[in-house]
Design a protein around this motif. Structure first.
Motif, short mmCIF file in Angstrom:
data_model
loop_
_atom_site.label_atom_id
_atom_site.label_comp_id
_atom_site.label_asym_id
_atom_site.label_seq_id
_atom_site.Cartn_x
_atom_site.Cartn_y
_atom_site.Cartn_z
N PRO A 149 0.82 -1.21 0.00
CA PRO A 149 0.00 0.00 0.00
C PRO A 149 0.85 1.26 0.00
CG PRO A 149 0.06 -0.95 2.19
CD PRO A 149 0.79 -1.92 1.29
N ALA A 150 0.43 2.25 -0.77
CA ALA A 150 1.07 3.56 -0.69
C ALA A 150 0.75 4.16 0.68
CB ALA A 150 0.56 4.46 -1.80
N THR A 151 1.74 4.78 1.30
CA THR A 151 1.56 5.33 2.64
C THR A 151 1.35 6.83 2.63
OG1 THR A 151 3.97 5.48 2.89
CG2 THR A 151 2.88 3.47 3.69
N ALA A 152 1.37 7.42 1.43
CA ALA A 152 1.12 8.85 1.27
C ALA A 152 0.42 9.04 -0.07
CB ALA A 152 2.43 9.64 1.31
N PRO A 153 -0.30 10.15 -0.25
CA PRO A 153 -0.98 10.38 -1.54
C PRO A 153 0.01 10.36 -2.69
CG PRO A 153 -1.79 11.91 0.12
CD PRO A 153 -0.61 11.21 0.74
N GLN A 154 -0.45 9.82 -3.82
CA GLN A 154 0.39 9.64 -4.99
C GLN A 154 -0.19 10.37 -6.20
OE1 GLN A 154 3.37 7.66 -4.90
NE2 GLN A 154 2.89 7.88 -2.72
N HIS A 155 0.69 10.85 -7.07
CA HIS A 155 0.32 11.37 -8.38
C HIS A 155 0.50 10.24 -9.39
CE1 HIS A 155 0.49 13.78 -12.07
NE2 HIS A 155 0.00 14.79 -11.38
N PRO A 156 -0.32 10.18 -10.46
CA PRO A 156 -0.10 9.14 -11.47
C PRO A 156 1.31 9.15 -12.06
CG PRO A 156 -2.27 10.09 -11.76
CD PRO A 156 -1.58 10.92 -10.70
N LEU A 157 1.96 10.31 -12.11
CA LEU A 157 3.34 10.37 -12.55
C LEU A 157 4.24 10.24 -11.33
CD1 LEU A 157 3.35 13.25 -15.18
CD2 LEU A 157 3.02 10.83 -15.52
N ALA A 158 5.01 9.21 -11.26
CA ALA A 158 5.85 8.96 -10.10
C ALA A 158 6.75 10.17 -9.82
CB ALA A 158 6.70 7.72 -10.31
N GLY A 159 6.75 10.60 -8.56
CA GLY A 159 7.61 11.71 -8.17
C GLY A 159 6.96 13.07 -8.26
#
Length: 402
Positions: free
Chosen positions: A232-242
């Motif tokens: 699981p991601a532990t923080a919000p993510q953008h579709p573009l990594a980084g």
């Protein structure tokens, strides 16, 4: 000042751009013009909306959002954005069955080009249309309803039949969703593709054909920490990594209204985080999904120099004549490219050659070079409704084989 599309890669050649403020003004413009096209939010990446005649933009028409609670339908102006529409129908206790990644796009333009969201049971946005109103070549107003002769050709019509002014859409009761991101999906997991895509109301795989993450939008809480070998991601993510995730809709399983979870990006934020970009997308029969994805992974090293990210989604079949999903459940493979045409064209050619054995259909509003055949029923409908070609442009004429 030259008018361009959202990405800036297409400069419209129109001799004039009109923003009518009433239906009567629009009817007069259409009746008087020899060549005319409607422009939505400009989020197409090709010349589908271009013309050497006049462009009309419906952003200054009186707002129309009329909800029929008993029938569970809404009549909406074609120039209205999905963000504004969603806000209104949610306030009345209803929802749209699905939404696209960006809520900023107009209803009319999205429907006309077969734009879609994701979900095994969810059809494209146009499939929700039960009626439409359009100004035809002589300036008169015509209405079509589901079941009428030609209706299935008039919904996704690329603007070739007239200027659509309003659409009636089916509604469902409002609902809540939770959004999760899972990281570390490997190519080996493709054997479980059907199970992966069945795990949410709406599902997306974001990949550079090396590293893959999964966006799950679910009604229920998600608790399987070892799901398909992901974490699981532990923080919000953008579709573009980084990329910063500030423009993205709420994640980490926090429940919220459907219209604040189905899109990837928030309505009150800029409609992307990538900056300059170009886009392509191809829709394949669902049965070919795993084989096609394996072939793309195999050429991923050659795509990455021109690629920001790809997105893989599933879409249910419909019966609309120009829909990329006509008569077949589909998998969509989307490519967000860097904004460098010289670098993108060879990569796009490689994608089209790689997918050719799998019967691909292009998204009408994105970049492609292999034009599909036009269904004969649609060709006849255009000849009947616009025999002089007032609403035609280069894009439409090529499709019709003229």
């Amino acid at each position: 000042m030259t008018l361009t599309n959202w990405a800036g890669n297409t400069a419209f050649r129109a001799r004039a751009v009109h923003h009518p403020v009433s239906l009567d003004e629009l009817r007069g413009l259409v009746a008087a013009g020899d060549r005319i096209r409607a422009l939505g939010s400009g989020h197409s990446f090709n010349d589908v909306a271009d013309t050497t005649g006049d462009l009309v933009v419906l952003d200054r028409m009186p707002e129309t959002i009329e909800i029929d609670s008993a029938a569970r339908r809404v009549r909406v102006g074609a120039g209205t954005t999905y963000a504004r529409l969603a806000e209104a129908v949610h306030a009345a206790g209803f929802a749209l069955e699905n939404m696209a990644s960006l809520p900023h796009i107009s209803v009319g333009g999205s429907v006309a080009t077969g734009t879609h969201g994701s979900g095994d049971a969810n059809r494209c946005l146009a499939a929700a249309v039960s009626g439409l109103e359009l100004v035809t070549a002589d300036g008169s107003v015509s209405s079509l309803s589901r079941g009428d002769d030609g209706f299935a050709g008039a919904v996704v019509s690329l603007g070739a039949l007239g200027v659509v002014t309003a659409l009636t859409l089916d509604l469902v009761p409002a609902f809540e969703l939770r959004q999760y991101v899972r990281e570390g999906l490997t190519p080996d997991a493709l054997d479980g593709f059907d199970d992966i895509m069945a795990n949410g109301y709406s599902m997306s795989l974001f990949t550079d054909w090396r590293d893959t993450r999964v966006w799950l939008k679910r009604r229920e809480e998600f608790t399987d920490d070892s799901w398909h070998g992901t974490r699981p991601a532990t923080a919000p993510q953008h579709p573009l990594a980084g990329m910063p995730a500030g423009a993205c809709t709420t994640q980490l399983g926090v429940p919220g209204p459907w219209h604040e979870r189905l899109p990837h990006f928030r309505a009150d934020a800029p409609p992307s985080g990538a900056g300059d970009e170009l886009q392509s997308e191809f829709l394949l029969p669902r049965a070919h999904a795993v084989a096609a994805l394996r072939e793309l992974y195999a050429v991923g090293d050659r795509l990455r120099p021109a690629l920001h990210v790809s997105e893989v989604r599933t879409i249910a079949a419909d019966d609309l004549w120009l829909s990329p999903f006509r008569d077949r459940d589909s998998v969509g493979v989307h490519f967000t490219w860097i904004r460098d045409v010289a670098a993108v064209l060879p990569a796009l050619d490689l994608v089209e050659r790689t997918l050719a054995p799998f019967d691909p259909r292009p998204h009408w509003g994105k970049l492609f070079t292999r034009r599909p055949d036009c269904p004969g029923d649609f060709r006849e409908l255009v000849r009947r409704m616009d025999p002089a070609g007032k609403f035609a442009n280069d894009f439409v004429r090529l499709l019709l084989g003229e």
